[in-house]
Design a protein around this motif. Structure first.
Motif, PDB file in Angstrom:
ATOM      1  N   GLY A  94       2.866   1.498   6.047  1.00  0.00           N
ATOM      2  CA  GLY A  94       3.256   3.066   6.098  1.00  0.00           C
ATOM      3  C   GLY A  94       4.016   3.463   7.161  1.00  0.00           C
ATOM      4  O   GLY A  94       4.009   4.561   7.605  1.00  0.00           O
TER       5      GLY A  94
ATOM      6  N   ALA B 133      -3.251   0.593  -2.783  1.00  0.00           N
ATOM      7  CA  ALA B 133      -3.449   1.765  -2.321  1.00  0.00           C
ATOM      8  C   ALA B 133      -4.561   2.278  -2.592  1.00  0.00           C
ATOM      9  O   ALA B 133      -5.202   3.295  -1.962  1.00  0.00           O
ATOM     10  CB  ALA B 133      -2.228   2.778  -2.634  1.00  0.00           C
TER      11      ALA B 133
ATOM     12  N   THR C 191       0.916  -1.224   0.003  1.00  0.00           N
ATOM     13  CA  THR C 191      -0.067   0.155   0.197  1.00  0.00           C
ATOM     14  C   THR C 191       0.709   1.379  -0.098  1.00  0.00           C
ATOM     15  O   THR C 191       0.373   2.357  -0.099  1.00  0.00           O
ATOM     16  CB  THR C 191      -0.735  -0.041   1.204  1.00  0.00           C
ATOM     17  OG1 THR C 191      -0.087  -0.201   2.262  1.00  0.00           O
ATOM     18  CG2 THR C 191      -2.027  -1.054   1.113  1.00  0.00           C
ATOM     19  N   HIS C 192       2.173   1.073   0.075  1.00  0.00           N
ATOM     20  CA  HIS C 192       3.088   2.309   0.287  1.00  0.00           C
ATOM     21  C   HIS C 192       4.252   2.214  -0.395  1.00  0.00           C
ATOM     22  O   HIS C 192       4.719   1.073  -0.514  1.00  0.00           O
ATOM     23  CB  HIS C 192       3.374   2.529   1.626  1.00  0.00           C
ATOM     24  CG  HIS C 192       2.129   3.093   2.390  1.00  0.00           C
ATOM     25  ND1 HIS C 192       1.240   2.128   3.091  1.00  0.00           N
ATOM     26  CD2 HIS C 192       2.023   4.650   3.114  1.00  0.00           C
ATOM     27  CE1 HIS C 192       0.362   2.905   3.958  1.00  0.00           C
ATOM     28  NE2 HIS C 192       0.448   4.166   3.921  1.00  0.00           N
ATOM     29  N   SER C 193       4.791   3.244  -0.778  1.00  0.00           N
ATOM     30  CA  SER C 193       5.993   3.217  -1.697  1.00  0.00           C
ATOM     31  C   SER C 193       7.234   3.073  -0.491  1.00  0.00           C
ATOM     32  O   SER C 193       7.170   3.328   0.419  1.00  0.00           O
ATOM     33  CB  SER C 193       6.292   4.500  -2.470  1.00  0.00           C
ATOM     34  OG  SER C 193       5.053   4.596  -3.082  1.00  0.00           O
TER      35      SER C 193
ATOM     36  N   GLU D  38       5.206   5.049  -7.494  1.00  0.00           N
ATOM     37  CA  GLU D  38       4.401   6.058  -6.581  1.00  0.00           C
ATOM     38  C   GLU D  38       3.337   5.432  -5.944  1.00  0.00           C
ATOM     39  O   GLU D  38       2.842   4.516  -6.639  1.00  0.00           O
ATOM     40  CB  GLU D  38       4.325   7.358  -7.248  1.00  0.00           C
ATOM     41  CG  GLU D  38       3.526   7.097  -8.627  1.00  0.00           C
ATOM     42  CD  GLU D  38       3.343   8.489  -9.315  1.00  0.00           C
ATOM     43  OE1 GLU D  38       2.331   9.252  -9.360  1.00  0.00           O
ATOM     44  OE2 GLU D  38       4.470   9.014 -10.092  1.00  0.00           O
ATOM     45  N   ARG D  39       2.821   5.779  -4.998  1.00  0.00           N
ATOM     46  CA  ARG D  39       1.767   5.093  -4.262  1.00  0.00           C
ATOM     47  C   ARG D  39       0.720   5.141  -5.072  1.00  0.00           C
ATOM     48  O   ARG D  39      -0.314   4.238  -5.121  1.00  0.00           O
ATOM     49  CB  ARG D  39       1.504   5.902  -2.974  1.00  0.00           C
ATOM     50  CG  ARG D  39       0.364   5.051  -1.869  1.00  0.00           C
ATOM     51  CD  ARG D  39       0.318   5.764  -0.700  1.00  0.00           C
ATOM     52  NE  ARG D  39      -0.600   4.930   0.030  1.00  0.00           N
ATOM     53  CZ  ARG D  39      -1.383   5.268   0.896  1.00  0.00           C
ATOM     54  NH1 ARG D  39      -1.383   6.637   1.421  1.00  0.00           N
ATOM     55  NH2 ARG D  39      -2.153   4.417   1.692  1.00  0.00           N
TER      56      ARG D  39
ATOM     57  N   CYS E 194       6.155  -0.913   3.469  1.00  0.00           N
ATOM     58  CA  CYS E 194       5.627  -0.798   2.065  1.00  0.00           C
ATOM     59  C   CYS E 194       4.050  -1.429   2.428  1.00  0.00           C
ATOM     60  O   CYS E 194       3.173  -1.504   1.666  1.00  0.00           O
ATOM     61  CB  CYS E 194       6.280  -1.589   1.213  1.00  0.00           C
ATOM     62  SG  CYS E 194       6.873  -3.331   1.805  1.00  0.00           S
TER      63      CYS E 194
END
Length: 488
Positions: free
Chosen positions: A464, A417, A399-401, A410-411, A461
């Motif tokens: 968050g 995400a 869900t996160h970069s 990118e997210r 990742c």
């Protein structure tokens, strides 16, 4: 104008997280560069864009850097002979910071006041641009766009006299992830950031010391594993003597959890755990958490294989190779039509049709990033006659970069995400989709569950929960907000 397509990337479908780099160093061995070349072969999966080796013969540094794989660039006698000396380090690279160009290929080298300085870096400095702007303002002239060069300039401009003190002073100014192998006339330095986000191990080969991103690289050169370089530790080797210093305030380590999910080779040992065994354990947790009635468990090759074995053993459903991968296909060339591109995918993966026809199957893969891989694999299984296609993922939703040396989109481009699991299942056209829980992932690593206060790993990742400041990212976000508030 032809445009690139998700299939035209080095991985099969343009939908895999990629570790940025791998490093390997040798101190005190005749023909050190040849050993480094062998070690880099074993680490090729960590970076297939470029490779480089620098050696030290006691008087001069020698460097050879090239775009492409280790094979073809470092399997020629004349190249290795030119890299003379008993000390050498090497690097394989993917680019997550800096353009794809020879000037960014490592090891990077510079002549400093204390002599030559070569550096090979695995990780990502999350305040590199902030530091770079200040260094340029003070007169530094950069030769690359790599974040690694920031460390060289910090060493060069430090107010300390001793090289080791200058190096420590530089490291205390950077944030993020780094596992480094550095070569100086005063010896080889191997170190990890205080959180130990990226891996680095130490081995011994007769009287020489070896440092590598993974234990599998020690195996290839016949070295024995000694131990991990500890988070925040600097190991200095000179004239066969080893010493260790810990100049940073001790903090709870947060090694990257994705090393066990995907990045490391399954035949490596990470923090005294077999990567292969952990991945089987993740598959078993998946089977416990997300069972489904089916006829076959099928891995998405090659990274899904250990988890699929674990799922099959735990569930009692037979494991079969329902997808056959060709290992002799390189980058797919850009194709002018969608239909030809679709057919080109089968150069790399093809359904084992006779096995799949009429069966209810469970596909096991390591992760879902953009979702394009899973969509194409599910379509392939349906075209081969599968009655049902269920997808099981051996990691939580991404869900996160990542800002620590992993090539993450990118997210906004991460499927998880923007969508819940039901929506993701609809997107990839699977009959069902499930991910291992974050607690299940920790259980496979021997933890009861993820610690809410002090998690043992960097799992940003999935959660968050970033363990360091993200200066460059925050400054960029602030700048973008300012533009939105005050448009030109």
């Amino acid at each position: 104008m032809l445009t690139t397509h998700p299939f035209d990337t080095p991985d099969e479908f343009g939908d895999k997280l990629r570790e940025e780099c791998g490093v390997f160093g040798v101190s005190g061995a005749e023909g050190a560069a040849a050993l480094v070349a062998l070690g880099l072969h074993a680490l090729q999966h960590r970076g297939q864009e470029a490779a480089g080796i620098t050696s030290w013969d006691g008087h001069n540094f020698h460097t050879h850097r090239a775009m492409g794989h280790v094979a073809g660039n470092f399997d020629r006698d004349e190249v290795i002979r030119a890299l003379a000396g008993t000390v050498a380090c090497g690097h394989v690279r993917y680019s997550t910071t800096g353009e794809t160009a020879l000037r960014n290929v490592q090891p990077l080298y510079a002549e400093l006041a204390n002599g030559g300085f070569a550096i090979a870096h695995n990780g990502n400095i999350s305040n590199a641009m902030h530091l770079r702007r200040e260094l340029i303002r003070r007169g530094s002239i950069f030769q690359s766009t790599s974040d690694t060069e920031t460390i060289i300039h910090l060493v060069a401009t430090s107010g300390y006299r001793d090289l080791l003190d200058r190096f420590i002073d530089a490291l205390k100014q950077v944030e993020g992830a780094y596992s480094l192998i550095c070569m100086t006339p005063e010896g080889m330095i191997a170190c990890r950031d205080p959180l130990g986000i990226r891996p680095l191990v130490m081995g011994k080969l007769e009287d020489s010391y070896i440092f590598a991103s993974e234990t599998v690289a020690l195996d290839v050169v016949g070295a024995s594993y000694v131990r991990d370089v500890e988070p925040g530790e600097l190991v200095i080797v000179k004239d066969g003597e080893l010493r260790s210093i810990r100049p940073f305030t001790a903090i709870a380590p947060r090694p990257c959890i994705f090393e066990w999910v995907y990045f490391s080779r399954p035949d490596s040992i990470a923090q005294d755990r077999s990567v292969y065994t952990v991945r089987k354990g993740i598959g078993a947790e998946l089977a416990i958490e997300s069972p489904v009635e089916a006829d076959l468990v099928i891995p998405v090759p090659d990274s899904g294989v250990p988890a699929a074995i674990g799922y099959a053993q735990q569930s009692g459903i037979p494991f079969e190779l329902g997808i056959i991968r060709s290992h002799y296909v390189g980058r797919t060339f850009i194709q002018p039509s969608a239909e030809v591109r679709r057919l080109g995918v089968k150069l790399k993966h093809n359904a084992n049709r006779a096995l799949i026809q009429g069966k209810r199957i469970i596909l096991v893969d390591d992760s879902i990033v953009r979702g394009t891989t899973s969509l194409k694999i599910v379509e392939m299984m349906r075209e081969a006659g599968a009655a049902e296609v269920h997808m099981r993922i051996a990691s939580p939703p991404t869900t996160h970069s990542c800002f620590y040396g992993v090539d993450t989109p990118e997210r906004s481009k991460l499927l998880a995400a923007k969508h819940n699991v039901a929506q993701m299942a609809e997107f990839i056209k699977a009959d069902s989709l499930a991910f291992v829980s974050i607690d299940g992932l920790y259980r496979a690593l021997g933890e009861a569950k993820r610690g809410e206060v002090l998690p043992r790993y960097c799992d940003a990742c999935f959660t968050g929960d970033y363990p360091t400041d993200l200066t460059d990212h925050d400054e960029q976000a602030s700048s973008q907000l300012a533009l939105l508030d005050h448009p030109a």
